[in-house]
Design a protein around this motif. Structure first.
Motif, PDB file in Angstrom:
ATOM      1  N   LYS A 105      -7.263  -1.754  -4.833  1.00  0.00           N
ATOM      2  CA  LYS A 105      -7.508  -3.020  -3.852  1.00  0.00           C
ATOM      3  C   LYS A 105      -6.198  -3.121  -2.623  1.00  0.00           C
ATOM      4  CE  LYS A 105      -4.759  -5.354  -6.580  1.00  0.00           C
ATOM      5  NZ  LYS A 105      -4.981  -6.416  -7.462  1.00  0.00           N
ATOM      6  N   ARG A 106      -5.006  -2.372  -2.140  1.00  0.00           N
ATOM      7  CA  ARG A 106      -5.248  -3.215  -1.095  1.00  0.00           C
ATOM      8  C   ARG A 106      -5.547  -2.133  -0.185  1.00  0.00           C
ATOM      9  NH1 ARG A 106      -1.718  -6.657  -1.993  1.00  0.00           N
ATOM     10  NH2 ARG A 106      -0.160  -6.191  -4.013  1.00  0.00           N
ATOM     11  N   VAL A 107      -5.964  -1.033  -0.730  1.00  0.00           N
ATOM     12  CA  VAL A 107      -6.635  -0.383   1.399  1.00  0.00           C
ATOM     13  C   VAL A 107      -8.480  -0.876   1.588  1.00  0.00           C
ATOM     14  CG1 VAL A 107      -8.316   1.790   1.668  1.00  0.00           C
ATOM     15  CG2 VAL A 107      -5.892   2.152   0.271  1.00  0.00           C
ATOM     16  N   ASN A 108      -9.333  -1.259   0.003  1.00  0.00           N
ATOM     17  CA  ASN A 108     -10.792  -1.854  -0.019  1.00  0.00           C
ATOM     18  C   ASN A 108     -10.514  -2.918  -0.438  1.00  0.00           C
ATOM     19  OD1 ASN A 108     -12.810  -2.928   1.841  1.00  0.00           O
ATOM     20  ND2 ASN A 108     -13.847  -0.837   1.995  1.00  0.00           N
TER      21      ASN A 108
ATOM     22  N   ARG B 151     -15.591   6.464  -0.841  1.00  0.00           N
ATOM     23  CA  ARG B 151     -15.792   4.743  -0.185  1.00  0.00           C
ATOM     24  C   ARG B 151     -15.053   4.437   0.667  1.00  0.00           C
ATOM     25  NH1 ARG B 151     -21.349   4.295   0.979  1.00  0.00           N
ATOM     26  NH2 ARG B 151     -22.641   4.368  -0.872  1.00  0.00           N
ATOM     27  N   THR B 152     -13.446   4.235   0.463  1.00  0.00           N
ATOM     28  CA  THR B 152     -12.495   3.528   1.085  1.00  0.00           C
ATOM     29  C   THR B 152     -11.872   4.438   2.237  1.00  0.00           C
ATOM     30  OG1 THR B 152     -11.313   4.037  -0.343  1.00  0.00           O
ATOM     31  CG2 THR B 152     -11.888   2.106  -1.076  1.00  0.00           C
ATOM     32  N   ASN B 153     -11.669   5.604   2.112  1.00  0.00           N
ATOM     33  CA  ASN B 153     -11.548   6.782   2.975  1.00  0.00           C
ATOM     34  C   ASN B 153      -9.544   7.044   2.799  1.00  0.00           C
ATOM     35  OD1 ASN B 153     -14.341   7.615   4.225  1.00  0.00           O
ATOM     36  ND2 ASN B 153     -13.642   5.518   5.494  1.00  0.00           N
ATOM     37  N   LEU B 154      -9.354   6.612   1.402  1.00  0.00           N
ATOM     38  CA  LEU B 154      -7.971   6.487   1.535  1.00  0.00           C
ATOM     39  C   LEU B 154      -7.344   8.239   1.798  1.00  0.00           C
ATOM     40  CD1 LEU B 154      -7.210   7.047  -2.030  1.00  0.00           C
ATOM     41  CD2 LEU B 154      -8.164   4.709  -2.302  1.00  0.00           C
TER      42      LEU B 154
ATOM     43  N   GLU C 269       1.004  -1.387   0.111  1.00  0.00           N
ATOM     44  CA  GLU C 269      -0.111   0.010  -0.134  1.00  0.00           C
ATOM     45  C   GLU C 269       0.903   0.939   0.131  1.00  0.00           C
ATOM     46  OE1 GLU C 269      -3.704   2.368   2.910  1.00  0.00           O
ATOM     47  OE2 GLU C 269      -3.260  -0.015   3.047  1.00  0.00           O
TER      48      GLU C 269
ATOM     49  N   ALA D 206     -12.986  -5.446  -1.400  1.00  0.00           N
ATOM     50  CA  ALA D 206     -14.061  -4.725  -1.929  1.00  0.00           C
ATOM     51  C   ALA D 206     -14.989  -4.132  -3.218  1.00  0.00           C
ATOM     52  CB  ALA D 206     -15.217  -4.602  -0.577  1.00  0.00           C
ATOM     53  N   TYR D 207     -14.008  -2.905  -3.031  1.00  0.00           N
ATOM     54  CA  TYR D 207     -13.977  -1.681  -4.484  1.00  0.00           C
ATOM     55  C   TYR D 207     -13.220  -1.809  -4.517  1.00  0.00           C
ATOM     56  CZ  TYR D 207     -17.310  -0.110  -0.554  1.00  0.00           C
ATOM     57  OH  TYR D 207     -18.241   0.298  -0.225  1.00  0.00           O
ATOM     58  N   GLU D 208     -12.636  -3.169  -5.415  1.00  0.00           N
ATOM     59  CA  GLU D 208     -11.712  -3.283  -6.856  1.00  0.00           C
ATOM     60  C   GLU D 208     -12.338  -3.109  -7.813  1.00  0.00           C
ATOM     61  OE1 GLU D 208      -8.809  -6.755  -8.096  1.00  0.00           O
ATOM     62  OE2 GLU D 208     -10.045  -7.501  -6.295  1.00  0.00           O
TER      63      GLU D 208
END
Length: 219
Positions: A66-69, A142-145, A3, A71-73
């Protein structure tokens, strides 16, 4: 790709793409008439490098999401696909303009003369950018990255691009703000995109440093 590396690569690619675009855009306003070949080819070359860095950016962004979440790839993949298609369409436009300038026996303004590019870097690009920016904004929110402003600003910029999609009905005079190749449709939105991408790249790169400073979590 872990990440932290994905954040750094995404950030650096965004900064590099933005820098090339920021230098490129003012070159469109240097001459009032047909610009010399050197001006046109220089700005097109800068645009080509910017798009190459953009391809790296969208690839790294997909990996980062993809690394953070995981599910949202799919959101990262949508941003990657639309960003890649946008870069391809714009590269084709650059090639058409460069070819026309090289072949011409006099100075021409390819933004007017090369009619095939009007819709490519106009309405078509605006639709693709709107999809890309929406995917980026959704993925970030959605991932708050990244900070919230990055996702919200992506939505705003997506809406602005959608607002210029109907510009293909308003002629081909670059001096008109809302023409198919007008200064609002192309140069102004391009400038806004470049500074947004610069801010996003800096934020993403800084997030890698902040994350690296966090203490390791127990397994």
């Amino acid at each position: 790709m872990n990440e932290t590396f994905a954040r750094r690569l995404t950030g650096l690619a965004g900064i590099a793409a933005a820098a090339a675009l920021i230098i490129e855009v003012p070159l469109y306003f240097v001459y009032s008439g047909p610009p010399p070949d050197a001006n046109v080819l220089t700005r097109l070359l800068l645009g080509i490098f910017a798009l190459a860095f953009l391809i790296v950016f969208v690839t790294a962004f997909r990996e980062l999401v993809k690394r953070v979440n995981p599910a949202y790839e799919w959101v990262g993949s949508m941003a990657f696909a639309t960003g890649l298609v946008y870069a391809t369409v714009t590269l084709v436009s650059c090639g058409l303009e460069a070819g026309a300038v090289i072949a011409a026996d006099r100075s021409i303004d390819p933004t007017i003369t090369v009619s095939g590019t009007y819709v490519l870097y106009g309405s078509i690009s605006k639709v693709l950018l709107a999809l890309f920016l929406t995917a980026v904004g959704f993925g970030i929110s959605r991932t708050n990255l990244l900070p919230r402003w990055t996702g919200r600003s992506a939505y705003v910029l997506a809406g602005a691009n959608l607002a210029f999609v109907p510009s293909l009905f308003f002629g081909n005079d670059p001096a008109d703000f809302y023409a198919a190749n007008g200064w609002g449709t192309t140069a102004s939105l391009g400038a806004i995109l470049s500074y947004w991408l610069l801010a996003l790249g800096i934020s993403t790169y800084r997030s890698a440093t902040a994350r690296a400073a966090l203490p390791a979590q127990p397994r």
